[in-house]
Scaffold this motif. Structure first.
Motif, PDB file in Angstrom:
ATOM      1  N   GLU A  64      19.903  51.110   9.625  1.00 26.42           N
ATOM      2  CA  GLU A  64      20.148  52.124   8.482  1.00 26.42           C
ATOM      3  C   GLU A  64      21.089  51.522   7.581  1.00 26.42           C
ATOM      4  OE1 GLU A  64      19.372  52.836  11.724  1.00 26.42           O
ATOM      5  OE2 GLU A  64      17.862  53.951  11.286  1.00 26.42           O
ATOM      6  N   ASP A  65      22.314  50.580   8.219  1.00 22.17           N
ATOM      7  CA  ASP A  65      23.419  50.087   7.391  1.00 22.17           C
ATOM      8  C   ASP A  65      22.509  48.916   6.514  1.00 22.17           C
ATOM      9  OD1 ASP A  65      25.272  51.247   8.598  1.00 22.17           O
ATOM     10  OD2 ASP A  65      25.880  49.472  10.139  1.00 22.17           O
ATOM     11  N   MET A  66      21.693  48.136   7.146  1.00 21.61           N
ATOM     12  CA  MET A  66      20.945  47.379   6.109  1.00 21.61           C
ATOM     13  C   MET A  66      20.094  47.928   5.126  1.00 21.61           C
ATOM     14  SD  MET A  66      17.364  45.691   5.814  1.00 21.61           S
ATOM     15  CE  MET A  66      16.861  46.839   6.892  1.00 21.61           C
ATOM     16  N   TYR A  67      19.322  48.974   5.495  1.00 21.95           N
ATOM     17  CA  TYR A  67      18.664  49.620   4.515  1.00 21.95           C
ATOM     18  C   TYR A  67      19.311  50.229   3.410  1.00 21.95           C
ATOM     19  CZ  TYR A  67      15.877  53.130   2.229  1.00 21.95           C
ATOM     20  OH  TYR A  67      15.305  54.025   1.178  1.00 21.95           O
ATOM     21  N   VAL A  68      20.690  50.735   3.786  1.00 23.57           N
ATOM     22  CA  VAL A  68      21.505  51.311   2.452  1.00 23.57           C
ATOM     23  C   VAL A  68      22.024  50.259   1.616  1.00 23.57           C
ATOM     24  CG1 VAL A  68      23.396  52.474   2.232  1.00 23.57           C
ATOM     25  CG2 VAL A  68      21.870  53.318   3.840  1.00 23.57           C
ATOM     26  N   LYS A  69      22.282  49.018   2.285  1.00 25.80           N
ATOM     27  CA  LYS A  69      22.831  47.874   1.503  1.00 25.80           C
ATOM     28  C   LYS A  69      21.784  47.398   0.662  1.00 25.80           C
ATOM     29  CE  LYS A  69      26.224  44.486   1.972  1.00 25.80           C
ATOM     30  NZ  LYS A  69      26.798  43.444   2.860  1.00 25.80           N
ATOM     31  N   VAL A  70      20.619  46.948   1.064  1.00 24.81           N
ATOM     32  CA  VAL A  70      19.541  46.417   0.460  1.00 24.81           C
ATOM     33  C   VAL A  70      19.055  47.419  -0.652  1.00 24.81           C
ATOM     34  CG1 VAL A  70      16.970  45.494   0.496  1.00 24.81           C
ATOM     35  CG2 VAL A  70      18.738  44.881   2.315  1.00 24.81           C
ATOM     36  N   ASP A  94       7.893  50.174  -1.276  1.00 27.47           N
ATOM     37  CA  ASP A  94       7.612  49.095  -2.025  1.00 27.47           C
ATOM     38  C   ASP A  94       8.801  48.103  -2.163  1.00 27.47           C
ATOM     39  OD1 ASP A  94       5.840  47.623  -3.574  1.00 27.47           O
ATOM     40  OD2 ASP A  94       6.222  48.329  -5.405  1.00 27.47           O
ATOM     41  N   MET A  95       9.521  47.760  -1.019  1.00 23.69           N
ATOM     42  CA  MET A  95      10.678  47.143  -1.205  1.00 23.69           C
ATOM     43  C   MET A  95      10.331  45.545  -0.707  1.00 23.69           C
ATOM     44  SD  MET A  95      13.483  49.637   0.558  1.00 23.69           S
ATOM     45  CE  MET A  95      14.703  48.789   0.175  1.00 23.69           C
ATOM     46  N   LEU A  96       8.953  45.411  -0.098  1.00 24.32           N
ATOM     47  CA  LEU A  96       8.907  43.796   0.325  1.00 24.32           C
ATOM     48  C   LEU A  96       7.999  43.130  -0.465  1.00 24.32           C
ATOM     49  CD1 LEU A  96       8.812  45.130   4.144  1.00 24.32           C
ATOM     50  CD2 LEU A  96      10.949  44.220   2.836  1.00 24.32           C
ATOM     51  N   LEU A  97       8.083  41.831  -0.270  1.00 25.36           N
ATOM     52  CA  LEU A  97       6.942  40.897  -0.802  1.00 25.36           C
ATOM     53  C   LEU A  97       6.007  40.587   0.152  1.00 25.36           C
ATOM     54  CD1 LEU A  97       9.431  38.556  -3.060  1.00 25.36           C
ATOM     55  CD2 LEU A  97       7.941  40.047  -3.833  1.00 25.36           C
ATOM     56  N   ALA A 257      11.133  42.036  13.036  1.00 25.86           N
ATOM     57  CA  ALA A 257      10.244  41.211  12.220  1.00 25.86           C
ATOM     58  C   ALA A 257      11.044  40.670  11.140  1.00 25.86           C
ATOM     59  CB  ALA A 257       8.941  41.538  12.230  1.00 25.86           C
ATOM     60  N   MET A 258      10.766  39.381  10.522  1.00 25.05           N
ATOM     61  CA  MET A 258      11.236  38.767   9.346  1.00 25.05           C
ATOM     62  C   MET A 258      10.299  39.192   8.102  1.00 25.05           C
ATOM     63  SD  MET A 258      11.797  35.084  11.088  1.00 25.05           S
ATOM     64  CE  MET A 258      10.330  34.904  11.951  1.00 25.05           C
ATOM     65  N   VAL A 259      11.159  39.678   7.467  1.00 31.63           N
ATOM     66  CA  VAL A 259      10.266  40.110   5.984  1.00 31.63           C
ATOM     67  C   VAL A 259      11.253  39.419   4.770  1.00 31.63           C
ATOM     68  CG1 VAL A 259       9.568  42.269   7.126  1.00 31.63           C
ATOM     69  CG2 VAL A 259      11.560  42.240   5.741  1.00 31.63           C
ATOM     70  N   ILE A 260      10.573  39.416   3.558  1.00 31.46           N
ATOM     71  CA  ILE A 260      11.186  39.068   2.240  1.00 31.46           C
ATOM     72  C   ILE A 260      11.356  40.524   1.397  1.00 31.46           C
ATOM     73  CG2 ILE A 260      11.206  37.337   0.419  1.00 31.46           C
ATOM     74  CD1 ILE A 260       9.425  35.686   2.211  1.00 31.46           C
ATOM     75  N   PRO A 261      12.508  40.535   1.076  1.00 37.14           N
ATOM     76  CA  PRO A 261      12.617  41.984  -0.035  1.00 37.14           C
ATOM     77  C   PRO A 261      12.243  41.300  -1.308  1.00 37.14           C
ATOM     78  CG  PRO A 261      14.803  40.933   0.491  1.00 37.14           C
ATOM     79  CD  PRO A 261      13.760  40.413   1.528  1.00 37.14           C
ATOM     80  N   LYS A 262      11.688  42.393  -2.051  1.00 37.92           N
ATOM     81  CA  LYS A 262      11.617  42.312  -3.510  1.00 37.92           C
ATOM     82  C   LYS A 262      12.566  41.594  -4.386  1.00 37.92           C
ATOM     83  CE  LYS A 262       7.278  44.031  -4.563  1.00 37.92           C
ATOM     84  NZ  LYS A 262       6.604  45.215  -4.986  1.00 37.92           N
TER      85      LYS A 262
END
Lengths: 346, 277
Positions: A64-70, A94-97, A257-262
C-alpha cells in the motif's frame, strides 16, 4: 510593492527548483523500488558491473505504501516488485507497461506453476520473483494438539498464546477459510460471519502483529503465530523448537512479481534488470539470502536437497493446490475495512 | 517594517507545507467519489457518527485523558523539585528528563516492550519472589504507560518554566502571615502555576489523542485509536475522503479541548507560557 512581488516570484521559483531536484545525466539508469531486505546484498553491484547501468534502489514496507507513492507520481521508477493482488489493482488502473519478452530471455526459467495467475492471466505485465505460503508457526514444546487445521487457533488451551496478523486481509481470510468460504470472498454475509468468528477468538489472542512476530516467537512469548513461509524459515533457524505448518483447509499463497510502471523512463534498462534477476545463479543468490521460495526452475535445481525437501519453503503440490492467491477485492475492500474496524471497536 | 520581504520565504514555506495541505484535507473531507468525478457531500461525517467509529473516538479520548492525568500526577512534583533552589542537581535532572527525547519515539517504545513482555525484565524480577508471570504487554495499561513515558516532558517543562519564574517573595509573604506549607501550596504556588499546568495538559493531550504507533506497538493492534483508523483509511482502504474527514474530526476534538482549557485559563493569561494557544 512591485519590488516585493518580484522578490516573491524569485523565491517561489527557487523553491520549485529546489523541490524538483537534479536533472538527468547521460549515464544509463534504472530506478528499482522493492521491499525492504528483499534482494541479496551483492546483486546490485554485480548488475552494475556487468551492464554498466546504474541502479537507484529504494525500498517500501507494504504494497500500500508503494502504491500510494507510485500513484502520486513524482518518482519515475522503472522496476517495482509488488504482490499479486496489488499487481491486479495496478493493471486495472492501467498503471503498468507490457513487457517485451525478447529482452527478457531468462523469463523462460519461470516454473509454469506460477504463470497465468488470476492477477495477470496472460503474463503480459509481470514475471514472478518470489513466492510463499501463509501458515502457522508454532512452538512444539508449548502446543500439544496437532497443528494441521486453522481450528487450533480457536482452542482455549492456548488462551493469550496466539499471535494473529495485524493485516485485515490475512486475518479475516483465515476466518473465512475456517468457515469453509473462499479467502477472496466479497459476500457481505460471509464477511460478517468471519467477523463474528474472529470476535469469538479475540479473548484468546495475545496480539495482532506483523513485524514483531519474529522476535516474539524466537523468545517464546507465544505458542503460535501466523506468518509467511519465508519468514518462518528465518525464525526457525533461531529457535529449534519451532515448526511450520500450512493447515489442511488450505491457505493463501502469494507471489511477488516484477513489473514496469507506466511512468518508467528507462524501459529497456528495466527489462535488462528483470532479465538479470531471472538468471538462475542470481535467482539462487536472492532466494538463499531472502529465504522466500524461488519460482525460477534453474535456481531451484541448484538448491541443496534439504531445503527442497523440508516441506516449509517448497511444500508438496497437493498443499499448494488448496491455496488461493489473493484477488483485489475492488470496492468490496470497504467490507473488509468495516469487519476489521468492528472487530476492534469493543 | 522596511524589510518586509524577509518574511516571504516563511510565507511561501507555510503556503506550501501548511495552507495547501490543509486545504486539500478540507477538500477531501467534504467530498465523496462519484464515479470518476467528486462531489460535495457530508457523507464522510455521517459515516463517522456510526457507533463503531464513535467508540474508537471515545477510547482515544479516554486513553489520552488517563495519560494526561498520569503525566500531571508524575510531572507536577518533578517540576517542583526542578524549580527548587538546588541548582547543581537541577541541571542534571533536567538533562536526564530531556535526554530520552533526543531518541526516536519508536526506540523508546520498543524499550518498554522488553520491560513488559512475559519473559521481560519486570516479570523476571517478580519471578524471583514467586510472582507472575503477568500479562502486561498488549493491554490498554501498557498503552497508557507508553504514552505517559513518551509525553511526560511536555507536562514537566511548561510547569517548570512557570514555577521557576514565580516571585519567591509571595511565598515568603504567605509564610510570614502564618500559612503552613500545605496552605502555601494550595493558596499561592498552585494557583500561580495554573497557566503552566494548562499548557502542559494541552501539549500532552494533543499527541496522546492522535498517536497510532504507541497503541500499535504496546497494544498489539487490539486498541484501535483514531490515529490507527486514519492510517487504515489512507494506506489500506484507499478512502482518502473518509480519512481526511477523520483527521478533521480529530483536529476539532483538539480545538475543543484547548478552547475549554483556555476558558478556565483566562484569569491567568498574563504570563508567557499560558498564551501558547
Amino acid at each position: 510593492m512591485k519590488k516585493g512581488f518580484w522578490m516573491l516570484l524569485a523565491m517561489g521559483l527557487l523553491f520549485c527548483v529546489a523541490l524538483t531536484g537534479c536533472g538527468d545525466s547521460d549515464q544509463p539508469m534504472v530506478y528499482v523500488y522493492n521491499w525492504g531486505d528483499y534482494i541479496a546484498e551483492d546483486v546490485i553491484d554485480l548488475f552494475e558491473e556487468e551492464t554498466g547501468i546504474k541502479v537507484r534502489y529504494e525500498m517500501f514496507d507494504t504494497n500500500e505504501d508503494m502504491y500510494v507513492k507510485v500513484k502520486a507520481g513524482g518518482n519515475a521508477y522503472d522496476v517495482l516488485i509488488p504482490s499479486d493482488y496489488m499487481i491486479e489493482k495496478m493493471v486495472k488502473e492501467d498503471m503498468l507497461l507490457e513487457l517485451n519478452y525478447d529482452n527478457i530471455p531468462n523469463a523462460a526459467q519461470t516454473d509454469p506453476k506460477f504463470l497465468n495467475q488470476p492477477y495477470d492471466a496472460e503474463n503480459k505485465y509481470s514475471i514472478p520473483y518470489m513466492w510463499c505460503t501463509l501458515g502457522i508457526i508454532y512452538d512444539q514444546t508449548m502446543v500439544t494438539d496437532p497443528v494441521d487445521t486453522w481450528e487450533v487457533l480457536w482452542n482455549d488451551n492456548y488462551a493469550k498464546e496466539i499471535i494473529m496478523l495485524d493485516s485485515p486481509r490475512d486475518t479475516i481470510g483465515i476466518a473465512l477459510k475456517v468457515l469453509g468460504y473462499s479467502m477472496n470472498s466479497t459476500d457481505p454475509a460471509e464477511l460478517d460471519a468471519a467477523k463474528v468468528k474472529l470476535q469469538a477468538q479475540r479473548p484468546l489472542v495475545l496480539a495482532y502483529l506483523v513485524d514483531q512476530t519474529k522476535e516474539k516467537m524466537i523468545s517464546g512469548e507465544a505458542a503460535m503465530a501466523i506468518t509467511w513461509s519465508g519468514d518462518a524459515i528465518t525464525i526457525m533457524e533461531q529457535n529449534e523448537n519451532l515448526r511450520y505448518s500450512v493447515p489442511k483447509e488450505g491457505s493463501n499463497y502469494s507471489i511477488d512479481a516484477m513489473v514496469i510502471p507506466k511512468t518508467s523512463q528507462n524501459k529497456e534498462n528495466a527489462e535488462a534488470f528483470i532479465n538479470f534477476m531471472c538468471r538462475p545463479d542470481i535467482a539462487l543468490k536472492n532466494t538463499e539470502y531472502i529465504r522466500y521460495s524461488t519460482p525460477n526452475m534453474g535456481a531451484y535445481e541448484l538448491l541443496p536437497d534439504e531445503i527442497k525437501n523440508d516441506g516449509v519453503g517448497y511444500p508438496e503440490d497437493s498443499v499448494i493446490e488448496k491455496c488461493e492467491v489473493y484477488v483485489d477485492p475492488g470496492d468490496a475492500i470497504s467490507l473488509y475495512d468495516k469487519a476489521w474496524t468492528e472487530l476492534f471497536a469493543d | 517594517m522596511k524589510k518586509k520581504w524577509l518574511s516571504y520565504p516563511y510565507m511561501i514555506w507555510m503556503a506550501i507545507f501548511i495552507v495547501i495541505p490543509m486545504a486539500l484535507v478540507l477538500f477531501y473531507a467534504f467530498t465523496v467519489k462519484d464515479g470518476e468525478s467528486v462531489r460535495f457531500s457530508l457523507a464522510n461525517f455521517q459515516k463517522f457518527c456510526q457507533p463503531v467509529y464513535l467508540k474508537v473516538a471515545l477510547r482515544s479520548i479516554m486513553l489520552a485523558f488517563y495519560c494526561t492525568i498520569g503525566c500531571f500526577l508524575l510531572g507536577y512534583p518533578l517540576a517542583m523539585i526542578l524549580a527548587s533552589k538546588e541548582y547543581v542537581k537541577k541541571r542534571m535532572l533536567l538533562l536526564l528528563l530531556i535526554l530520552p527525547m533526543w531518541m526516536n519515539i519508536l526506540l523508546r517504545t520498543y524499550a518498554w516492550m522488553t520491560l513488559l513482555e512475559k519473559n521481560g525484565l519486570i516479570n523476571n524480577f517478580l519471578g524471583n519472589f514467586g510472582l507472575g508471570p503477568y500479562q502486561f504487554l498488549y493491554t490498554d495499561v501498557a498503552v497508557v504507560i507508553g504514552m505517559i513515558y513518551n509525553f511526560l516532558p511536555f507536562m514537566v517543562l511548561p510547569i517548570y518554566s512557570v514555577l521557576v519564574k514565580m516571585d519567591h517573595s509571595l511565598i515568603e509573604a504567605a509564610e510570614d502571615l502564618g500559612a503552613g506549607r500545605l496552605t502555601v501550596f494550595r493558596k499561592v504556588t498552585f494557583p500561580l502555576s495554573i497557566p503552566g499546568v494548562m499548557s502542559g495538559v494541552v501539549m500532552v493531550f494533543m499527541p496522546a489523542v492522535s498517536t497510532f504507533i504507541i497503541s500499535r506497538l504496546l497494544g498489539g493492534g487490539q486498541f484501535s485509536l483514531i490515529g490507527n483508523l486514519i492510517e487504515q483509511q489512507f494506506l489500506w482502504v484507499g478512502d482518502w475522503h473518509f480519512g481526511s474527514a477523520l483527521s478533521i474530526v480529530m483536529m476539532i476534538l483538539i480545538l475543543i479541548s484547548t478552547a475549554i482549557l483556555n476558558h478556565y485559563d483566562r484569569d491567568h493569561d498574563n504570563e508567557g507560557v499560558g498564551g501558547l494557544w
